[in-house]
Motif scaffolding. Sequence first.
Motif, PDB file in Angstrom:
ATOM      1  N   ILE A   6      75.061  40.412  36.038  1.00 18.19           N
ATOM      2  CA  ILE A   6      75.286  42.290  36.779  1.00 18.19           C
ATOM      3  C   ILE A   6      75.450  43.111  35.557  1.00 18.19           C
ATOM      4  O   ILE A   6      76.088  43.001  34.532  1.00 18.19           O
ATOM      5  N   VAL A   7      74.679  43.912  35.475  1.00 16.59           N
ATOM      6  CA  VAL A   7      75.463  45.105  35.045  1.00 16.59           C
ATOM      7  C   VAL A   7      75.410  46.113  35.100  1.00 16.59           C
ATOM      8  O   VAL A   7      75.534  46.895  36.102  1.00 16.59           O
ATOM      9  N   ALA A   8      76.730  46.396  34.673  1.00 20.74           N
ATOM     10  CA  ALA A   8      77.812  46.796  35.237  1.00 20.74           C
ATOM     11  C   ALA A   8      77.659  48.708  33.435  1.00 20.74           C
ATOM     12  O   ALA A   8      78.367  48.644  32.579  1.00 20.74           O
ATOM     13  N   GLY A   9      76.733  49.322  34.462  1.00 20.07           N
ATOM     14  CA  GLY A   9      76.840  50.332  33.053  1.00 20.07           C
ATOM     15  C   GLY A   9      76.194  51.244  34.391  1.00 20.07           C
ATOM     16  O   GLY A   9      75.228  51.641  35.701  1.00 20.07           O
ATOM     17  N   LEU A  10      76.896  52.881  33.945  1.00 16.40           N
ATOM     18  CA  LEU A  10      76.682  53.997  34.802  1.00 16.40           C
ATOM     19  C   LEU A  10      74.723  54.499  34.781  1.00 16.40           C
ATOM     20  O   LEU A  10      74.488  53.984  33.465  1.00 16.40           O
ATOM     21  N   PRO A  11      74.324  55.119  35.614  1.00 16.47           N
ATOM     22  CA  PRO A  11      73.367  56.306  35.727  1.00 16.47           C
ATOM     23  C   PRO A  11      72.799  56.394  34.289  1.00 16.47           C
ATOM     24  O   PRO A  11      74.191  57.103  34.214  1.00 16.47           O
ATOM     25  N   ARG A  12      72.631  56.537  33.693  1.00 15.29           N
ATOM     26  CA  ARG A  12      71.741  57.443  32.064  1.00 15.29           C
ATOM     27  C   ARG A  12      73.058  56.406  31.179  1.00 15.29           C
ATOM     28  O   ARG A  12      72.835  57.330  29.897  1.00 15.29           O
ATOM     29  N   GLY A  76      69.816  39.676  39.548  1.00 16.16           N
ATOM     30  CA  GLY A  76      70.360  39.951  38.832  1.00 16.16           C
ATOM     31  C   GLY A  76      70.203  42.174  38.892  1.00 16.16           C
ATOM     32  O   GLY A  76      69.453  41.926  40.354  1.00 16.16           O
ATOM     33  N   THR A  77      71.282  42.605  38.802  1.00 19.38           N
ATOM     34  CA  THR A  77      71.314  44.091  39.105  1.00 19.38           C
ATOM     35  C   THR A  77      71.580  45.302  37.898  1.00 19.38           C
ATOM     36  O   THR A  77      71.789  44.271  36.622  1.00 19.38           O
ATOM     37  N   ALA A  78      71.159  46.627  38.295  1.00 14.98           N
ATOM     38  CA  ALA A  78      71.487  47.138  37.403  1.00 14.98           C
ATOM     39  C   ALA A  78      71.472  48.990  37.710  1.00 14.98           C
ATOM     40  O   ALA A  78      70.224  48.410  39.146  1.00 14.98           O
ATOM     41  N   ASP A  79      71.797  49.617  37.390  1.00 11.10           N
ATOM     42  CA  ASP A  79      71.772  51.164  37.974  1.00 11.10           C
ATOM     43  C   ASP A  79      72.675  51.143  38.807  1.00 11.10           C
ATOM     44  O   ASP A  79      73.383  49.924  39.775  1.00 11.10           O
ATOM     45  N   ALA A  80      73.537  51.891  39.461  1.00  6.57           N
ATOM     46  CA  ALA A  80      73.742  52.295  40.896  1.00  6.57           C
ATOM     47  C   ALA A  80      73.067  52.087  42.072  1.00  6.57           C
ATOM     48  O   ALA A  80      71.885  52.021  41.586  1.00  6.57           O
ATOM     49  N   PRO A  81      73.426  51.418  43.489  1.00  6.70           N
ATOM     50  CA  PRO A  81      75.013  51.432  43.514  1.00  6.70           C
ATOM     51  C   PRO A  81      75.276  50.492  43.126  1.00  6.70           C
ATOM     52  O   PRO A  81      76.629  50.359  43.038  1.00  6.70           O
ATOM     53  N   SER A  82      74.778  49.571  42.461  1.00  9.10           N
ATOM     54  CA  SER A  82      75.064  48.321  42.131  1.00  9.10           C
ATOM     55  C   SER A  82      76.476  47.974  41.063  1.00  9.10           C
ATOM     56  O   SER A  82      77.013  47.562  40.984  1.00  9.10           O
ATOM     57  N   CYS A  83      76.723  49.544  39.958  1.00  7.30           N
ATOM     58  CA  CYS A  83      77.272  49.342  38.864  1.00  7.30           C
ATOM     59  C   CYS A  83      78.777  49.838  39.547  1.00  7.30           C
ATOM     60  O   CYS A  83      79.879  49.626  38.984  1.00  7.30           O
ATOM     61  N   ASP A  84      78.321  50.236  40.644  1.00  6.71           N
ATOM     62  CA  ASP A  84      80.017  51.212  41.538  1.00  6.71           C
ATOM     63  C   ASP A  84      80.688  49.835  41.923  1.00  6.71           C
ATOM     64  O   ASP A  84      81.877  50.270  42.305  1.00  6.71           O
ATOM     65  N   PHE A  85      79.848  49.259  42.247  1.00  6.54           N
ATOM     66  CA  PHE A  85      80.759  47.394  42.500  1.00  6.54           C
ATOM     67  C   PHE A  85      80.879  46.297  41.750  1.00  6.54           C
ATOM     68  O   PHE A  85      80.268  45.024  43.241  1.00  6.54           O
ATOM     69  N   ALA A  86      80.653  46.404  40.683  1.00 11.32           N
ATOM     70  CA  ALA A  86      80.203  45.562  39.556  1.00 11.32           C
ATOM     71  C   ALA A  86      81.693  44.257  39.668  1.00 11.32           C
ATOM     72  O   ALA A  86      80.974  43.174  39.990  1.00 11.32           O
ATOM     73  N   GLU A  88      83.089  44.222  42.346  1.00  9.69           N
ATOM     74  CA  GLU A  88      83.393  43.131  43.975  1.00  9.69           C
ATOM     75  C   GLU A  88      82.159  41.709  43.527  1.00  9.69           C
ATOM     76  O   GLU A  88      81.921  40.434  44.279  1.00  9.69           O
ATOM     77  N   LEU A  89      81.029  42.148  43.016  1.00  7.04           N
ATOM     78  CA  LEU A  89      79.758  41.492  42.978  1.00  7.04           C
ATOM     79  C   LEU A  89      80.426  40.349  42.169  1.00  7.04           C
ATOM     80  O   LEU A  89      79.926  39.296  41.874  1.00  7.04           O
ATOM     81  N   ALA A  90      80.944  40.844  41.092  1.00  8.54           N
ATOM     82  CA  ALA A  90      81.731  39.686  39.496  1.00  8.54           C
ATOM     83  C   ALA A  90      82.850  38.331  40.602  1.00  8.54           C
ATOM     84  O   ALA A  90      82.399  37.438  39.907  1.00  8.54           O
ATOM     85  N   ARG A  91      83.095  38.682  41.594  1.00  9.47           N
ATOM     86  CA  ARG A  91      83.729  38.184  42.568  1.00  9.47           C
ATOM     87  C   ARG A  91      82.403  37.252  43.182  1.00  9.47           C
ATOM     88  O   ARG A  91      83.217  35.951  43.612  1.00  9.47           O
ATOM     89  N   ALA A  92      81.954  38.478  43.895  1.00 11.10           N
ATOM     90  CA  ALA A  92      80.709  36.762  44.861  1.00 11.10           C
ATOM     91  C   ALA A  92      80.193  35.954  43.808  1.00 11.10           C
ATOM     92  O   ALA A  92      80.021  35.140  44.461  1.00 11.10           O
ATOM     93  N   TYR A  93      80.316  36.544  43.126  1.00 10.36           N
ATOM     94  CA  TYR A  93      79.044  35.420  42.125  1.00 10.36           C
ATOM     95  C   TYR A  93      80.280  35.658  40.963  1.00 10.36           C
ATOM     96  O   TYR A  93      79.679  35.900  40.282  1.00 10.36           O
TER      97      TYR A  93
END
Length: 365
Positions: A6-12, A76-86, A88-93
């Motif tokens: 999970i890439v917890a990073g804001l766009p840009r 894997g996930t990167a960028d929004a919208p995924s980063c906004d729910f990082a 929740e994603l970390a809890r789910a996985y």
Amino acid sequence: MPIEVIVAGLPRSGTLSMHNALERLGYYKTIHTLAHRTTTEQMEAWREIYEKHLEKTWTNDDWQKMMNTVYRDFVGTADAPSCDFAVELARAYPEAKVILLYRDPDKWYKSHQHLRAQFNLSYWELFLILQEKRARSLVQMARAEYAWWDEVYDYSNRGKDVMPFYMNKIRTNIDAKRILEFKVQDGWEPLCKFLGKEIPEEDFPHSNDAQALSEERNQIKNEALAIVVQRFALRGNIIDLAIGIIIGTAFTNVVQSFVNDIITPPFGLILGGVDFVNLTIKIKNFVYQDQPPVVIRYGKFLQTIISLLIMAFVLFFVIKSINKLRELTTKKKQIEESKKIEISEEVKVLCQIRDLLAKQSSNEQ
């Protein structure tokens, strides 16, 4: 297929570079709005999540639906919208590793403002985009995301401080042992060590997601324009309009030539050889006496009036002729259709009886 990174990073903040790096390390596929052309179904799911999250009507069933809709084919996930729910994603996985991206807040904010400006669409661009379903979903998702950012991150007030606010949120809600704080300038070594991968021979990728978004927007506009052409031009509407414009322009030139070269010269002859266009009234400039006089070119104005009257006269008869022709055509069709109406058997029998009675009556006489 479970999410592994999970890439917890804001766009840009380097999300597209991270996407390309992860795929180079074997994490196929890593979801990124621009790198993988996100489907309409995925964007509509995200828009719904943003809206429900703001309305506080988001349930676990909604989250599970998003898992099945958005992430079913990705590791894997990167960028929004995924980063906004990082979080929740970390809890789910719970086995997934988290990469927390960092960029200088001032540089990030300036760059992100430029990115947001990509969605400030002109009316023409908006018209084009609304013709294409996927593009329409992208705009709707982006606007839902920006509304969410203003509410949750307080983006309008925090500005550049959204970056440290976001990083603190990730640190607070996810176990530090699962997190690698990373800048794309750090290169392969810390990333590969954290993920347990060998360091590639090529340089770490540095990609520009603002440029990618601009290219994406241009591609969307081209696709939407093709749809507009398919919907309207192939029906003949645009072709008819273009022909009308060409003919109208040519007709205007003919009328102007007729007025300038045929009508006005005789008037000039009557007025003693004066060029009709040069007929003017000069009024002395009483305000600024050192300036030339004010000139009223009434000859040119009269010439324009004559052109208008001629065009109106011609258009009147053209439209009247078209309406007359249309009326005759309609009547002709009605007559032909009336002839095509089949006479029922009952009517035929009645006609035969009528004819027989008429014949008998004539014989008796």
